[in-house]
Write an enzyme that holds these catalytic residues in place. Structure first.
Site, PDB file in Angstrom:
ATOM      1  N   ARG A 102      78.294   8.161  20.127  1.00  0.00           N
ATOM      2  CA  ARG A 102      76.896   8.153  19.696  1.00  0.00           C
ATOM      3  C   ARG A 102      76.790   8.845  18.348  1.00  0.00           C
ATOM      4  NH1 ARG A 102      73.313   9.910  24.311  1.00  0.00           N
ATOM      5  NH2 ARG A 102      73.919   7.814  25.005  1.00  0.00           N
ATOM      6  N   ASP A 119      81.217  -0.287  27.870  1.00  0.00           N
ATOM      7  CA  ASP A 119      80.836   1.079  27.519  1.00  0.00           C
ATOM      8  C   ASP A 119      81.588   2.138  28.315  1.00  0.00           C
ATOM      9  OD1 ASP A 119      79.646   0.522  29.937  1.00  0.00           O
ATOM     10  OD2 ASP A 119      77.750   1.526  29.467  1.00  0.00           O
ATOM     11  N   VAL A 125      86.624  12.405  15.724  1.00  0.00           N
ATOM     12  CA  VAL A 125      87.237  13.051  14.559  1.00  0.00           C
ATOM     13  C   VAL A 125      87.009  12.216  13.301  1.00  0.00           C
ATOM     14  CG1 VAL A 125      89.435  13.681  13.494  1.00  0.00           C
ATOM     15  CG2 VAL A 125      88.976  14.341  15.860  1.00  0.00           C
ATOM     16  N   ILE A 151      65.256  11.840  27.488  1.00  0.00           N
ATOM     17  CA  ILE A 151      64.207  12.133  28.461  1.00  0.00           C
ATOM     18  C   ILE A 151      63.986  10.941  29.394  1.00  0.00           C
ATOM     19  CG2 ILE A 151      61.741  12.633  28.731  1.00  0.00           C
ATOM     20  CD1 ILE A 151      61.939  14.249  26.107  1.00  0.00           C
ATOM     21  N   GLU A 152      63.988   9.729  28.826  1.00  0.00           N
ATOM     22  CA  GLU A 152      63.805   8.530  29.657  1.00  0.00           C
ATOM     23  C   GLU A 152      64.929   8.412  30.683  1.00  0.00           C
ATOM     24  OE1 GLU A 152      64.261   4.479  31.090  1.00  0.00           O
ATOM     25  OE2 GLU A 152      65.688   5.575  29.810  1.00  0.00           O
ATOM     26  N   SER A 200      61.202  -1.392  27.614  1.00  0.00           N
ATOM     27  CA  SER A 200      60.899   0.001  27.962  1.00  0.00           C
ATOM     28  C   SER A 200      60.477   0.822  26.751  1.00  0.00           C
ATOM     29  CB  SER A 200      62.131   0.658  28.597  1.00  0.00           C
ATOM     30  OG  SER A 200      63.199   0.716  27.656  1.00  0.00           O
ATOM     31  N   ASN A 226      66.885   9.532  19.953  1.00  0.00           N
ATOM     32  CA  ASN A 226      67.794  10.121  20.931  1.00  0.00           C
ATOM     33  C   ASN A 226      67.050  11.032  21.901  1.00  0.00           C
ATOM     34  OD1 ASN A 226      70.658  10.492  21.766  1.00  0.00           O
ATOM     35  ND2 ASN A 226      70.182  12.622  21.311  1.00  0.00           N
ATOM     36  N   GLU A 241      81.898   1.317  22.855  1.00  0.00           N
ATOM     37  CA  GLU A 241      80.519   1.039  22.436  1.00  0.00           C
ATOM     38  C   GLU A 241      80.035   2.185  21.558  1.00  0.00           C
ATOM     39  OE1 GLU A 241      76.815  -0.658  24.747  1.00  0.00           O
ATOM     40  OE2 GLU A 241      76.826   1.529  24.923  1.00  0.00           O
TER      41      GLU A 241
END
Length: 219
Positions: A77, A72, A21, A153-154, A114, A148, A139
């Site tokens: 995000r 986390d 929020v 996908i990873e 990666s 993102n 986190e």
């Protein structure tokens, strides 16, 4: 031993709800002021019980130290349009009085092997409960929308191969990560060029307006 996971995770659910929020409201403030917002989307989640238990085993975390060692459990995000916006959001978080920054990890400038890129901030968030204030670790991940997509996908590929995908797949993921970062750089350059052009036009219009105001018809 945690017997009631629903009760244990309830404060984390509340912290995520409140922070979503607050960050969405921050985005709205920019829009209302007619300013360019650095925040595009805000999502949040609390780690599932299965994911917590798997991580407890994988990271050799003592369940009694779960809240201190697993930072986390609660996650926010924040997605941005441009790479520079990531650091704008970081500064906004640092300046807030309703949370304390405990740790920062810049995987944008220094990507993981990666190819993963994101900016992680661990904050201590004071949660008001009927039993008084409780400080919750959250986190916050800040990344562009392109970053993102790659990370999503990873994660799906990693889950499918149970973390042991073929070496050629690993190389392809790194290659896509670099291409993704290049796309972000190109978008940033295009955005800067547009901003510079708009500023030049405003300055030109302002000079012409001042010139008209100073024009003396009696001469």
């Amino acid at each position: 031993m945690i017997n009631n996971w629903e009760k244990f995770l309830r404060p984390y659910e509340q912290a995520v709800a409140e922070l979503k929020v607050k960050f969405k409201a921050l985005r709205e403030e920019y829009i209302i002021k007619g300013a360019e917002t650095p925040i595009e989307f805000v999502t949040g989640r609390v780690k599932s019980v299965d994911a917590i238990q798997e991580k407890l085993v994988r990271r050799h975390v003592d369940e009694e130290r779960l809240e201190q060692d697993m930072q986390d459990l609660a996650g926010i995000r924040i997605m941005t349009q441009f790479t520079k916006d990531i650091y704008t959001v970081v500064d906004l978080i640092r300046d807030r009085n309703d949370m304390v920054v405990l740790e920062e990890r810049d995987y944008v400038t220094n990507s993981k092997p990666s190819g993963y890129r994101s900016y992680h901030i661990v904050v201590e968030y004071p949660l008001e409960t009927i039993d008084g204030e409780r400080k919750i670790l959250v986190e916050i991940q800040i990344r562009t929308m392109q970053m993102n997509v790659w990370a999503t996908i990873e994660h799906a590929i990693n889950y499918k191969y149970e973390g042991e995908y073929p070496e050629d797949m690993e190389g392809k993921l790194r290659e896509v990560a670099e291409l993704t970062f290049k796309v972000d750089e190109l978008f940033q350059e295009m955005h800067q060029e547009i901003s510079d052009s708009q500023q030049a036009l405003r300055n030109h219009t302002k000079r012409e307006t001042l010139s008209d105001e100073n024009f003396d018809l009696s001469e």
